[in-house]
Design an enzyme around this catalytic site. Structure first.
Site, PDB file in Angstrom:
ATOM      1  CB  CYS A 131      52.534   4.973 -44.986  1.00  0.00           C
ATOM      2  SG  CYS A 131      51.180   4.060 -45.704  1.00  0.00           S
ATOM      3  CG  ASP A 132      55.737   6.837 -46.503  1.00  0.00           C
ATOM      4  OD1 ASP A 132      56.017   6.154 -45.501  1.00  0.00           O
ATOM      5  OD2 ASP A 132      55.665   6.364 -47.652  1.00  0.00           O
TER       6      ASP A 132
ATOM      7  CB  CYS B   5      50.985   5.167 -48.497  1.00  0.00           C
ATOM      8  SG  CYS B   5      50.048   5.106 -46.967  1.00  0.00           S
TER       9      CYS B   5
END
Ligand code: NAP
Length: 316
Positions: A140-141, A137
């Protein structure tokens, strides 16, 4: 006696939410069950630009899905958060069990909208370094890799789009694709080829991911020449990023012994999203179809909810 809903929808991605909206507007007594946050895979997509009617300027997946959810709530479907652990779909009254304590919910019809999950590379080190350099993701990261070097694996829309997104953070992004031609849409490819921070490594697959606690080495193999190359994290960085976007696996384990699926586990339906079981419909990425997009998932949701309305009317 417990309440029997008209409809239970399992999954609140674009398909399940669209089904919830249409069912609510049709005054079906509807229960929508989602185990995590709304949105499914769209909730982890940074940039959506092809959902008709959305805000044109850089709307993210979470922003789009927030508006889906608000619209569902407006029309009155009941919502619960929980993990569906078992279903019994074959009878006239469908049974859906939720959570560790197996709370039973019943309905006359069910829409399965459980979506799909990222496929894994299945190479040594992948599991060990997940969350320690390996990610599925970018939204997200990505910020963990500010000014680091990052590898993105895959050649489809997701890999190429997320690789471009990652160039906003990483100092260099390598896109590793197993063939000499990308699968991604031409318009996406054109933007990628112009991106100076993005380099494509063709005909290549990862063989191993290595490191000491964190991902520090990625071993790549050229499938045409057999050449093996090891990329090592810069000493100052001490960490490499590896983002994996190699397609999806349908979330159908829960019911594939009851609902007819193809050999890859996708639910087989007719064009009105009917499965082999009367009163059971499948909508979105987990059914057999040629195009898996937000727009087609939402369309499935609408179609299946309207089918449920007709099914219930015909069986009353
Ligand atoms: P996808 O289209 O199935 O692409 C998967 C990619 O991973 C392919 O390039 C494939 O290579 C590669 N791959 C598969 N297994 C691999 C392995 N074991 N090792 C290395 N590479 C591997 O998946 P996706 O990109 O996640 O897209 C899924 C669906 O969502 C598609 O229908 C896509 O159009 C849609 N989507 C659309 C958008 C958009 O329109 N903006 C954005 C994201 C996703 P090959 O090419 O050699 O098969």
């Amino acid at each position: 006696m417990s309440e029997v809903y008209d409809l239970i929808i399992i999954g609140a991605g674009p398909a399940g939410l669209a089904a919830g909206l249409y069912a609510g507007r049709s005054r079906l007594n509807t229960l929508l069950i989602e185990k995590a946050a709304d949105g499914g895979q769209i909730a982890i997509t940074d940039d959506i630009e092809n959902y008709p009617g959305q805000k044109v300027e850089g709307e993210s997946g979470p922003e789009l899905i927030e508006r889906f959810s608000q619209q569902v709530d407006k029309f009155g479907a009941k919502r619960i958060s929980g993990n569906v652990t078992k279903v019994e779909l074959t009878g006239d009254i469908k049974k859906v069990y939720v959570g560790k304590d197996q709370t039973l919910y019943e309905s006359k019809a069910v829409i399965l909208a459980t979506g799909a999950n990222p496929r894994k590379l299945e190479v040594p080190g992948e599991a060990e370094f997940t969350g320690k350099g390996v990610s599925y993701c970018a939204t997200c990261d990505a910020n963990f890799f500010e000014d680091f070097e990052v590898f993105v694996i895959g050649g489809g829309d997701s890999a190429v789009e997320e690789a471009m997104y990652l160039t906003n953070f990483a100092r260099k992004v390598y896109l590793v694709h197993r063939r000499d031609e990308l699968r991604a849409a031409k318009s996406i490819q054109e933007r990628a080829f112009k991106n100076e921070k993005l380099e494509i490594i063709w005909d290549t697959v990862p063989e191993r991911l290595e490191g000491d606690g964190l991902l520090q080495r990625i071993v790549l193999k050229n499938r045409k020449t057999g050449e093996v190359t090891t990329y090592e994290a810069d000493e100052d960085d001490g960490l490499l990023g590896c983002f994996v976007f190699v397609g999806n696996i349908p979330n159908t384990d829960l019911f594939k012994d009851q609902v007819k699926c193809d050999e890859r586990g996708y639910v087989i339906t007719d064009e009105d999203c009917r499965t082999n079981i009367p009163g059971v419909y499948a909508a979105g990425d987990m059914r057999v179809k040629s195009l898996r997009q937000v727009v087609t998932a939402a369309a499935d949701g609408a179609i299946s909810a309207m089918q449920v309305e007709q099914y219930i009317a015909a069986n009353e």
